[in-house]
Write a protein that holds these residues in place. Structure first.
Motif, PDB file in Angstrom:
ATOM      1  N   GLU A  96     -10.231  16.711   2.529  1.00 26.58           N
ATOM      2  CA  GLU A  96      -9.794  15.371   2.297  1.00 26.58           C
ATOM      3  C   GLU A  96      -9.359  15.156   1.085  1.00 26.58           C
ATOM      4  O   GLU A  96      -9.528  15.688   0.128  1.00 26.58           O
ATOM      5  CB  GLU A  96     -11.375  14.447   2.386  1.00 26.58           C
ATOM      6  CG  GLU A  96     -10.585  13.004   2.734  1.00 26.58           C
ATOM      7  CD  GLU A  96     -10.734  12.696   4.042  1.00 26.58           C
ATOM      8  OE1 GLU A  96      -9.706  12.336   4.673  1.00 26.58           O
ATOM      9  OE2 GLU A  96     -11.881  12.825   4.747  1.00 26.58           O
ATOM     10  N   GLU A 125      -7.042  13.996  -5.760  1.00 22.58           N
ATOM     11  CA  GLU A 125      -6.994  12.647  -5.661  1.00 22.58           C
ATOM     12  C   GLU A 125      -7.444  12.118  -4.332  1.00 22.58           C
ATOM     13  O   GLU A 125      -6.842  12.782  -3.210  1.00 22.58           O
ATOM     14  CB  GLU A 125      -5.510  11.839  -5.940  1.00 22.58           C
ATOM     15  CG  GLU A 125      -5.661  10.528  -5.794  1.00 22.58           C
ATOM     16  CD  GLU A 125      -4.558   9.797  -6.087  1.00 22.58           C
ATOM     17  OE1 GLU A 125      -4.044   8.577  -5.942  1.00 22.58           O
ATOM     18  OE2 GLU A 125      -3.404  10.562  -6.635  1.00 22.58           O
ATOM     19  N   ASP A 126      -8.576  11.478  -4.096  1.00 20.74           N
ATOM     20  CA  ASP A 126      -8.680  11.059  -2.543  1.00 20.74           C
ATOM     21  C   ASP A 126      -7.774   9.949  -1.932  1.00 20.74           C
ATOM     22  O   ASP A 126      -7.416   8.993  -2.537  1.00 20.74           O
ATOM     23  CB  ASP A 126     -10.177  10.344  -2.729  1.00 20.74           C
ATOM     24  CG  ASP A 126     -10.753  10.033  -1.234  1.00 20.74           C
ATOM     25  OD1 ASP A 126     -10.163  10.343  -0.238  1.00 20.74           O
ATOM     26  OD2 ASP A 126     -11.754   9.566  -1.431  1.00 20.74           O
ATOM     27  N   THR A 127      -7.173  10.245  -0.825  1.00 24.29           N
ATOM     28  CA  THR A 127      -6.174   9.449  -0.421  1.00 24.29           C
ATOM     29  C   THR A 127      -6.623   8.918   0.842  1.00 24.29           C
ATOM     30  O   THR A 127      -5.932   8.261   1.933  1.00 24.29           O
ATOM     31  CB  THR A 127      -4.999  10.216   0.018  1.00 24.29           C
ATOM     32  OG1 THR A 127      -5.325  11.174   0.977  1.00 24.29           O
ATOM     33  CG2 THR A 127      -4.294  10.831  -1.360  1.00 24.29           C
ATOM     34  N   THR A 128      -8.049   9.007   1.110  1.00 18.74           N
ATOM     35  CA  THR A 128      -8.532   8.041   2.270  1.00 18.74           C
ATOM     36  C   THR A 128      -8.421   6.919   2.092  1.00 18.74           C
ATOM     37  O   THR A 128      -8.565   6.291   1.038  1.00 18.74           O
ATOM     38  CB  THR A 128     -10.346   8.353   2.247  1.00 18.74           C
ATOM     39  OG1 THR A 128     -10.427   9.950   2.444  1.00 18.74           O
ATOM     40  CG2 THR A 128     -10.758   7.819   3.396  1.00 18.74           C
ATOM     41  N   PRO A 129      -7.955   5.895   3.270  1.00 17.94           N
ATOM     42  CA  PRO A 129      -7.633   4.621   3.065  1.00 17.94           C
ATOM     43  C   PRO A 129      -8.888   3.705   2.736  1.00 17.94           C
ATOM     44  O   PRO A 129      -9.878   4.004   3.329  1.00 17.94           O
ATOM     45  CB  PRO A 129      -7.254   4.410   4.597  1.00 17.94           C
ATOM     46  CG  PRO A 129      -6.718   5.605   5.012  1.00 17.94           C
ATOM     47  CD  PRO A 129      -7.465   6.659   4.371  1.00 17.94           C
ATOM     48  N   THR A 130      -8.544   2.604   1.674  1.00 20.20           N
ATOM     49  CA  THR A 130      -9.763   1.689   1.654  1.00 20.20           C
ATOM     50  C   THR A 130      -9.864   1.088   2.855  1.00 20.20           C
ATOM     51  O   THR A 130      -9.125   0.864   3.561  1.00 20.20           O
ATOM     52  CB  THR A 130      -9.191   1.000   0.320  1.00 20.20           C
ATOM     53  OG1 THR A 130      -7.983   0.142   0.509  1.00 20.20           O
ATOM     54  CG2 THR A 130      -9.048   1.792  -0.965  1.00 20.20           C
ATOM     55  N   ALA A 131     -10.816   0.185   2.538  1.00 19.24           N
ATOM     56  CA  ALA A 131     -11.337  -0.868   3.624  1.00 19.24           C
ATOM     57  C   ALA A 131     -10.304  -1.886   3.709  1.00 19.24           C
ATOM     58  O   ALA A 131      -9.548  -2.248   4.995  1.00 19.24           O
ATOM     59  CB  ALA A 131     -12.386  -1.651   3.617  1.00 19.24           C
ATOM     60  N   ALA A 132      -9.462  -2.074   2.907  1.00 17.39           N
ATOM     61  CA  ALA A 132      -8.409  -3.213   2.858  1.00 17.39           C
ATOM     62  C   ALA A 132      -7.170  -2.412   3.548  1.00 17.39           C
ATOM     63  O   ALA A 132      -6.571  -2.922   4.330  1.00 17.39           O
ATOM     64  CB  ALA A 132      -7.851  -3.591   1.368  1.00 17.39           C
ATOM     65  N   GLU A 133      -7.028  -1.236   3.267  1.00 11.10           N
ATOM     66  CA  GLU A 133      -5.712  -0.584   3.763  1.00 11.10           C
ATOM     67  C   GLU A 133      -5.940  -0.103   5.004  1.00 11.10           C
ATOM     68  O   GLU A 133      -5.315  -0.271   6.121  1.00 11.10           O
ATOM     69  CB  GLU A 133      -5.446   0.888   3.108  1.00 11.10           C
ATOM     70  CG  GLU A 133      -5.052   0.777   1.630  1.00 11.10           C
ATOM     71  CD  GLU A 133      -5.137   2.108   0.772  1.00 11.10           C
ATOM     72  OE1 GLU A 133      -4.036   2.304   0.046  1.00 11.10           O
ATOM     73  OE2 GLU A 133      -5.922   2.849   1.034  1.00 11.10           O
ATOM     74  N   ARG A 134      -7.265   0.213   5.696  1.00 15.45           N
ATOM     75  CA  ARG A 134      -7.653   0.546   6.892  1.00 15.45           C
ATOM     76  C   ARG A 134      -7.264  -0.599   7.973  1.00 15.45           C
ATOM     77  O   ARG A 134      -6.849  -0.672   9.031  1.00 15.45           O
ATOM     78  CB  ARG A 134      -9.076   0.985   6.924  1.00 15.45           C
ATOM     79  CG  ARG A 134      -9.402   1.521   8.332  1.00 15.45           C
ATOM     80  CD  ARG A 134     -10.583   2.400   8.493  1.00 15.45           C
ATOM     81  NE  ARG A 134     -10.867   2.471   9.945  1.00 15.45           N
ATOM     82  CZ  ARG A 134     -10.462   3.641  10.691  1.00 15.45           C
ATOM     83  NH1 ARG A 134      -9.477   4.296  10.101  1.00 15.45           N
ATOM     84  NH2 ARG A 134     -10.743   3.615  12.169  1.00 15.45           N
ATOM     85  N   PHE A 138       0.886  -1.314   0.030  1.00 11.44           N
ATOM     86  CA  PHE A 138       0.169  -0.084  -0.037  1.00 11.44           C
ATOM     87  C   PHE A 138       0.838   1.257   0.014  1.00 11.44           C
ATOM     88  O   PHE A 138       1.790   1.289   0.717  1.00 11.44           O
ATOM     89  CB  PHE A 138      -0.850   0.206   1.073  1.00 11.44           C
ATOM     90  CG  PHE A 138      -1.909  -1.235   1.327  1.00 11.44           C
ATOM     91  CD1 PHE A 138      -2.705  -1.218   0.216  1.00 11.44           C
ATOM     92  CD2 PHE A 138      -1.909  -2.037   2.439  1.00 11.44           C
ATOM     93  CE1 PHE A 138      -3.585  -2.312   0.334  1.00 11.44           C
ATOM     94  CE2 PHE A 138      -2.768  -2.905   2.593  1.00 11.44           C
ATOM     95  CZ  PHE A 138      -3.815  -3.316   1.465  1.00 11.44           C
TER      96      PHE A 138
END
Length: 307
Positions: free
Chosen positions: A132, A138-147, A83
Motif C-alpha cells: 500500500e 507516503e500512504d496514498t489510500t483514499p481518505t473518507a472524503a476522497e472515497r 483531490f
C-alpha cells in the motif's frame, strides 16, 4: 526460490478501492456434468490451448491499458474536487499488473520436464508485491472524503463547488471506458473461473486420471494420491534450492502426467465446464463480450491520446 502451493490459480484482482462494486452472478454448483469435447495430448505447457472463457477475460497487457485509462480519467475527475488521486500509481508505475488469465506453465501444477529437472517444484521468481502506498513511503489510500467522491456515496452533492457525478469518479470513468450501458461485471469472470476450477477438480473424470497417475507414481516408488500432494509435500524445503530427492519426484511426476495424459484430461474437463457456463449464461456473456470489446477500443484510444 519458493514453490507453488495452491489448489487453483486465483487471479489477484488489484486496486479494490477502484474496482470495488464489480459483482457477478457467480457459478452454480448444481447442474449436469458436461460432456467432453476432444481431449488434447499434452506433453508440455506449450501444448495447452486457450480455455473458452479466455475470450471474455482481459489479458495482462489489455488489463494494464484498461487500468491506465481508468487512472487517467479518475485522476482528472478527482482533481475537479480538489483531490490528488494517486492510489493506483504504485502498481501501475511499477508494472505490477496481474494477469487475469491463468499462467498455463503452472495452472495444472508442474508440467514441463525441463523445469522439473532443473528446479523441481520451485516456482519462477516473481516480482515482490507492491505494498500500500506510492512507493515513496507516503500512504496514498483514499481518505473518507476522497472515497465518497470516488465511489459516489455523495453523488449529487456539491464538493469544492462541483457536483459529484452519479457513481462518483469511478462511475464517470466507467462510462468512458466501458461504453454505453457497460458494467464492470466482466472483472468477476476470473473469480467465476475459480469456482469452475473447483468443480473441475472434483469431477470423476479428473479423479480417474489422478488415480492412473497415482498408480504410475507408485511404480516409480512414490506414494501420492494426486499431483497436488506431490507439489505440496512438506519434505520440500522452500527456503533452499531443490534437492535431488525433490527433483527425482518432480521428474517422475511429469513423466506420469505425460504417460496417462493428466493435463489433457484436466484441461478438457475444465473446458467443458467453461463452455457449459458460457452457454448457460449466454445473454450475460454476450454483454460481457460487448463490454470487453468496448474496453479494448476505448482504453487504447484514451491511453494513446493521453487522457
Amino acid at each position: 526460490m519458493s514453490r507453488i502451493r495452491f489448489r487453483s490459480a486465483t487471479p489477484v484482482v488489484i486496486l479494490a478501492v477502484v474496482l470495488a462494486g464489480c459483482s457477478g452472478e457467480g457459478t452454480e454448483g448444481d447442474g449436469p456434468v458436461p460432456d467432453l469435447g476432444a481431449i488434447p495430448r499434452v506433453r508440455s505447457s506449450a501444448d495447452i490451448s486457450d480455455l473458452p472463457m479466455d475470450g471474455y477475460i482481459l489479458g495482462k497487457e489489455q488489463y494494464g491499458t484498461y487500468l491506465k485509462a481508468q487512472r487517467s480519467l479518475i485522476r482528472r475527475c478527482m482533481s475537479r474536487f480538489g483531490f490528488d488521486f494517486r492510489a493506483m500509481d504504485a502498481v501501475l508505475d511499477a508494472g505490477e499488473v496481474p494477469d487475469l488469465r491463468p499462467d498455463m506453465t503452472r495452472y495444472y501444477f508442474l508440467i514441463d520436464a525441463d523445469a522439473a529437472a532443473t528446479s523441481g517444484y520451485r516456482a519462477p521468481e516473481r516480482h515482490r508485491p507492491v505494498e500500500e502506498g506510492d512507493g515513496t513511503g507516503e500512504d496514498t489510500t483514499p481518505t473518507a472524503a476522497e472515497r465518497a467522491v470516488l465511489v459516489g456515496s455523495n453523488a449529487g452533492k456539491q464538493v469544492d463547488g462541483e457536483q459529484v457525478p452519479e457513481g462518483g469518479c469511478r462511475g464517470e470513468a466507467n462510462r468512458e471506458t466501458l461504453g454505453e450501458g457497460g458494467t464492470d461485471s466482466f472483472l468477476q469472470l476470473p473469480n467465476d473461473r475459480v469456482a469452475l476450477r473447483a468443480r473441475t477438480d472434483a469431477d470423476e473424470r479428473v479423479k480417474k486420471v489422478f488415480g492412473e497417475w497415482s498408480a504410475c507414481m507408485e511404480k516409480a516408488g512414490y506414494d501420492y494420491d494426486d499431483p497436488m500432494q506431490a507439489n505440496d509435500d512438506d519434505k520440500w524445503d522452500a527456503s533452499k534450492p531443490a534437492g535431488q530427492a525433490e527433483i527425482q519426484v518432480a521428474k517422475a511426476d511429469v513423466a506420469c502426467k505425460q504417460k496417462v495424459n493428466v493435463v489433457g484430461v484436466w484441461w478438457a474437463v475444465q473446458a467443458a465446464y467453461e463452455k457449459q457456463y458460457i452457454e448457460k449464461n449466454a445473454e450475460r456473456m454476450a454483454e460481457v463480450k460487448r463490454t470487453v470489446d468496448a474496453v479494448l477500443r476505448n482504453s487504447g484510444r484514451l491511453v494513446g491520446g493521453g487522457a
